[in-house]
Design a protein around this motif. Structure first.
Motif, mmCIF file in Angstrom:
data_model
loop_
_atom_site.group_PDB
_atom_site.id
_atom_site.type_symbol
_atom_site.label_atom_id
_atom_site.label_comp_id
_atom_site.label_asym_id
_atom_site.label_seq_id
_atom_site.Cartn_x
_atom_site.Cartn_y
_atom_site.Cartn_z
ATOM 1 N N VAL A 217 26.038 16.540 2.501
ATOM 2 C CA VAL A 217 26.889 17.324 3.408
ATOM 3 C C VAL A 217 26.945 18.779 2.968
ATOM 4 O O VAL A 217 26.805 19.704 3.782
ATOM 5 C CB VAL A 217 28.308 16.708 3.471
ATOM 6 N N VAL A 224 24.295 17.075 12.573
ATOM 7 C CA VAL A 224 25.583 16.410 12.778
ATOM 8 C C VAL A 224 25.934 16.345 14.252
ATOM 9 O O VAL A 224 26.067 17.374 14.928
ATOM 10 C CB VAL A 224 26.704 17.135 12.003
ATOM 11 N N HIS A 228 30.860 13.194 14.802
ATOM 12 C CA HIS A 228 31.054 13.004 13.363
ATOM 13 C C HIS A 228 31.481 14.287 12.648
ATOM 14 O O HIS A 228 31.496 14.337 11.410
ATOM 15 C CB HIS A 228 29.775 12.470 12.722
ATOM 16 N N THR A 229 31.830 15.314 13.407
ATOM 17 C CA THR A 229 32.216 16.589 12.800
ATOM 18 C C THR A 229 33.420 16.433 11.885
ATOM 19 O O THR A 229 33.459 16.988 10.775
ATOM 20 C CB THR A 229 32.530 17.632 13.889
ATOM 21 N N LYS A 232 32.411 14.796 8.663
ATOM 22 C CA LYS A 232 31.628 15.738 7.852
ATOM 23 C C LYS A 232 32.552 16.726 7.156
ATOM 24 O O LYS A 232 32.394 17.031 5.963
ATOM 25 C CB LYS A 232 30.624 16.492 8.736
ATOM 26 N N LYS A 236 33.059 17.403 3.209
ATOM 27 C CA LYS A 236 32.858 18.773 2.725
ATOM 28 C C LYS A 236 34.074 19.259 1.946
ATOM 29 O O LYS A 236 33.935 19.866 0.860
ATOM 30 C CB LYS A 236 32.579 19.699 3.904
ATOM 31 N N TYR A 424 22.360 8.823 5.502
ATOM 32 C CA TYR A 424 23.337 9.839 5.881
ATOM 33 C C TYR A 424 22.817 10.731 6.995
ATOM 34 O O TYR A 424 23.568 11.125 7.895
ATOM 35 C CB TYR A 424 23.744 10.670 4.659
ATOM 36 N N PHE A 428 25.101 10.728 10.451
ATOM 37 C CA PHE A 428 25.798 11.894 10.986
ATOM 38 C C PHE A 428 25.190 12.404 12.291
ATOM 39 O O PHE A 428 25.850 13.109 13.047
ATOM 40 C CB PHE A 428 25.845 13.008 9.939
#
Length: 459
Positions: A217, A224, A228-229, A232, A236, A424, A428
């Motif tokens: 990430v 992305v 899925h923001t 994420k 992060k 991943y 994402f």
């Protein structure tokens, strides 16, 4: 997760591939949907179940009887591979479910193995070493024609370890004179052909599955989907913290290694709690897990309050389940199945949950936590460090070229990183209704049925 849950998820993958992912296996043409469903039906079944009651003479002269099972689920990707459990939780349905998970795990991680699992219904704490050795030998006799370096390759699991594998290897050698034997079992002692780093590999791999998530990430390399923001951004934010707070359920081989790896990580992590079946040890400013580890290894339990003082470890003793609901960023689940359920799901505060154990989150709790935006790294991805190093041990047995611990763990880490990044990236970029567990099952499923088709099992 139960067998019904696992087969249900396999069918959901089948339905998804047929209805929504027309690109997958499109080279199969008009029969694609039929063959996908056929592959799903085969995966929901079991190749073979070997079962028997093991009987030994106990130290007091009485006869002990112990139900035992070995399940060989599917060998499309290679020889059957999976651990042996000595536990009172062992029953046929559990072993079948775990064998299915091994098929999917090995396929997801591109290992040349199918799925197997074994177990004996026994309380190891109530038996002497001699009795456990006799049970181990009896288990091998039960399976003597069903296992082998080119057939089915067991390994340690809950309640077993390198000593158990050494006993089993010796019994297999006695039963099969002048035949290859060293690769029939992995997880053996180093002196008996084992691989350095095997004991801690599952725990290190579990931690790394989380670490690679943060790394992926923060790298900004992921595509992305807007669905899925939020997840994420959650990952992060944790990756950018000056100090990531970690709680670890369990303190056996897996959890000890995961906790130590977290404490020594180049990113600042503070392990505030570890637990076992008797207690949680908690310190909001951080535990000295490296001081706790030798005590647990020697005494098979965590220290009480007085013993903590003697060890020079600051911490308080709490209820064993307290570890699950602590205020933390990352919760590593390294004990047993069904630990987070509908009863405690609302109390889970961790943003990222990592399944080091098999099936520690029930289906209902999994769905609830997903709906709350939690990031769950599933067992089939997270806890493959052990079977990856078992593969390296199996290879070592053929070459007689023993690598250093650093080389073995580097190889395992590189393999885990490649698979984790692939998962991943796919996760994402997917739509919101696709969980990471579902995606892992899908990637594994596609590899298995592709090999089924190539080998003629699907036609």
């Amino acid at each position: 997760m139960t067998e019904n849950t696992t087969t249900q998820l396999i069918q959901e993958v089948v339905d998804h591939v047929i209805a929504e992912d027309k690109k997958a296996l499109s080279q199969w043409g008009d029969k694609r949907d039929h063959w996908v469903q056929m592959g799903g039906d085969l995966l929901k079944g079991i190749d073979k179940v070997i079962s028997s009651d093991l009987r030994i003479v106990k130290d007091d002269g009485s006869i002990g009887t112990y139900p035992a099972f070995r399940v060989q689920h599917n060998n499309a990707c290679g020889y059957y591979k999976g651990g042996i459990r000595f536990s009172t939780g062992v029953h046929q349905s559990e072993v079948e479910t775990l064998a299915m998970l091994m098929t999917l795990k090995n396929a997801l991680h591109d290992l040349p193995y199918g799925g197997g699992k074994g177990g004996v219904h026994i309380n190891v704490r109530e038996h002497s070493k001699r009795e456990l050795k006799e049970v181990s030998k009896a288990f091998v006799r039960m399976l003597q024609n069903q296992i082998g370096p080119y057939k089915d390759i067991p390994a340690p699991d809950v309640g077993t370890g390198e000593e158990t594998m050494d006993w089993m290897t010796e019994e297999y050698k006695v039963l099969h004179p002048n035949q290859p034997f060293i690769n029939t079992f992995t997880g053996k002692s180093i002196a008996n052909g084992g691989t350095k780093g095997r004991a801690e590999s599952t725990g290190i791999g579990t931690f790394l599955s989380y670490y690679y998530l943060v790394e992926a990430v923060l790298s900004g390399s992921l595509s992305v989907n807007e669905d899925h923001t939020e997840r994420k951004e959650t990952v992060k934010a944790i990756g950018e913290k000056d100090n990531v707070i970690v709680a670890v359920q369990g303190f056996g081989n897996l959890s000890r290694a995961a906790a130590i790896e977290a404490a020594n990580c180049e990113m600042k992590h503070t392990v505030i709690a570890v637990s076992d079946s008797r207690a949680t040890i908690y310190n909001e400013t951080g535990l000295d897990v490296e001081k706790l580890a030798p005590f647990k290894e020697t005494n098979d339990r965590l220290p009480n309050a007085e013993e903590l003082k003697e060890l020079g470890v600051e911490g308080e003793v709490r209820d064993p389940d307290a570890v699950l609901t602590l205020d933390c960023d990352v919760l590593i689940l390294g004990a047993i199945e069904d630990q987070i359920t509908s009863e405690n799901q609302a109390d889970i505060k961790a943003a990222i949950l990592v399944e080091g154990a098999n099936g520690p989150i029930t289906k209902e709790a999994d769905e609830y936590l997903e709906s709350k935006g939690k990031v769950i790294i599933p067992d089939v991805l997270a806890n493959a460090g052990g079977v990856t190093v078992s593969y390296l041990e199996w290879v070592q047995g053929f070459t007689n070229d023993a690598k250093s611990k650093e080389t073995i763990l580097k190889d395992m880490s590189d393999r885990m990183k490649n698979v984790s990044y692939r998962v991943y990236n796919a996760y994402f970029s997917s739509e919101s209704d696709v969980t990471m567990r579902f995606l892992c099952y899908k990637l594994a499923f596609l590899r298995v049925i592709d090999l089924m088709k190539r080998s003629g099992k699907i036609s």
